[in-house]
Design an enzyme around this catalytic site. Structure first.
Site, PDB file in Angstrom:
ATOM      1  N   ALA A  81       0.871  -1.193   0.000  1.00 56.04           N
ATOM      2  CA  ALA A  81       0.000   0.000   0.000  1.00 56.04           C
ATOM      3  C   ALA A  81       0.901   1.234   0.000  1.00 56.04           C
ATOM      4  O   ALA A  81       0.785   2.126   0.842  1.00 56.04           O
ATOM      5  CB  ALA A  81      -0.953  -0.008   1.192  1.00 56.04           C
ATOM      6  N   HIS A 135       7.035   5.708   1.400  1.00 56.86           N
ATOM      7  CA  HIS A 135       7.809   4.517   1.020  1.00 56.86           C
ATOM      8  C   HIS A 135       8.753   4.827  -0.141  1.00 56.86           C
ATOM      9  O   HIS A 135       9.901   4.373  -0.162  1.00 56.86           O
ATOM     10  CB  HIS A 135       6.868   3.386   0.577  1.00 56.86           C
ATOM     11  N   GLN A 159       9.104   1.678  16.395  1.00 55.62           N
ATOM     12  CA  GLN A 159       9.526   0.508  15.613  1.00 55.62           C
ATOM     13  C   GLN A 159      11.029   0.582  15.313  1.00 55.62           C
ATOM     14  O   GLN A 159      11.761  -0.395  15.451  1.00 55.62           O
ATOM     15  CB  GLN A 159       8.719   0.475  14.317  1.00 55.62           C
ATOM     16  N   ARG A 195      -2.544   3.732   6.476  1.00 60.18           N
ATOM     17  CA  ARG A 195      -3.830   3.689   7.189  1.00 60.18           C
ATOM     18  C   ARG A 195      -4.638   4.974   7.011  1.00 60.18           C
ATOM     19  O   ARG A 195      -5.801   5.024   7.399  1.00 60.18           O
ATOM     20  CB  ARG A 195      -3.610   3.388   8.669  1.00 60.18           C
TER      21      ARG A 195
END
Ligand code: PAF
Length: 286
Positions: free
Chosen positions: A32, A37, A153, A191
């Site tokens: 997605a 990215h 993360q 999201r």
């Protein structure tokens, strides 16, 4: 671009890329893909001769009531985007390749995994650490890139790499890339597509509220009072609830009750409509 779904073929492809001492960068994703990215891929190309991107929606990092089934999957469109960026290999393993029958190993990073999103999403960072450890061992990249959008993360992955003496990539070759934001200030996230157009406009208020809190804290305001005002501001922009709004040490994620210029991070998770959005920003020049 080669799209590879089986580990044995991945190893051959990566060995061929590394031929002659060439460097390989890994950009792990769950697909997605958005500009955030693609920024990682472009940055990766500056650090290596070849870029390997992975797309794997990792079931182990989703809780039982989370959005694993609803998580957007767009392999054809994602693949075209990566190819256009010059990615050499797309590693897109199946769940069975990643976790074959009888799979029983879990990587769990204490401390840094247990606060903030780790407290709200038990087991989430075990799933992340496990799959990233596997991706590192599968690809053995010289360098790996992650978005700072998921600050916790990144901290978990760095701790894991240090603790497990991972050699490829070395801990200092785990690179965080600054969050890419919409013009409105909203941090890009896969999201965000759970938001309606109206909610997307409202969600932009989150980064503005965070900047206001940071200005107050850096200006010497009391941390607890500033975080409480931030909480109120976030709810006032239309968020349904705030999971957390914390000031934390940038590396250990230990909670900070006072701020004296040390590297720190303001971390927030809040719910808007069907989405749980996270964001973070640095203080103290971090
Ligand atoms: O940030 C993500 O997309 C995922 O958590 C990651 C690092 C690819 C592991 O599944």
């Amino acid at each position: 671009m080669q799209t590879i779904k089986r580990l044995v073929e991945l190893r051959e492809a990566v060995d061929a890329l590394k031929n002659g001492g060439k460097r390989v960068a890994l950009v792990p994703t769950m697909g997605a893909l958005h500009q955030g990215h693609l920024t990682l891929v472009r940055e990766a190309a500056k650090h290596a001769d070849h870029v390997v991107a992975s797309i794997f929606v990792n079931p182990r990092q989703f809780g039982p009531n989370e959005d694993l089934d609803a998580y957007p999957r767009r392999m054809a469109a994602d693949s075209a985007l990566l190819e256009a960026e010059g990615v050499a290999v797309l590693w897109a393993p199946t769940v069975d390749q990643m976790y074959p029958d009888g799979y029983a190993t879990n990587v769990s990073v204490s401390g840094v995994s247990e606060v903030a999103c780790g407290a709200a999403r038990p087991g989430h960072f075990d799933g992340v650490a496990t799959v990233v450890c596997k991706l590192f061992n599968q690809v053995r990249p010289d360098v790996a890139l992650f978005g700072e959008k998921d600050w916790q993360q990144l901290a978990v992955i760095r701790r894991m790499a240090r603790d497990l003496d991972l050699t490829l990539p070395k801990t200092d070759a785990i690179i965080g890339v600054p969050t890419v934001r919409e013009a409105s200030g909203l941090a890009m996230s896969s999201r965000n597509q759970y938001l309606t157009a109206a909610e997307r406009d409202q969600a932009a208020g989150l980064s503005a509220a965070m900047r206001k809190a940071i200005a107050a804290i850096e200006g010497g305001a009391d941390v607890t009072a500033s975080l409480s005002a931030l909480n109120t501001d976030i709810l006032a922009t239309g968020f349904l609830s705030v999971d957390y709004a914390d000031l934390r040490d940038a590396a250990t994620l230990a909670e900070l009750a006072t701020f004296s210029g040390q590297p720190a991070r303001l971390l927030v998770a809040a719910r808007m409509g069907a989405a749980r959005l996270i964001d973070n920003m640095g203080l103290g020049g971090n």
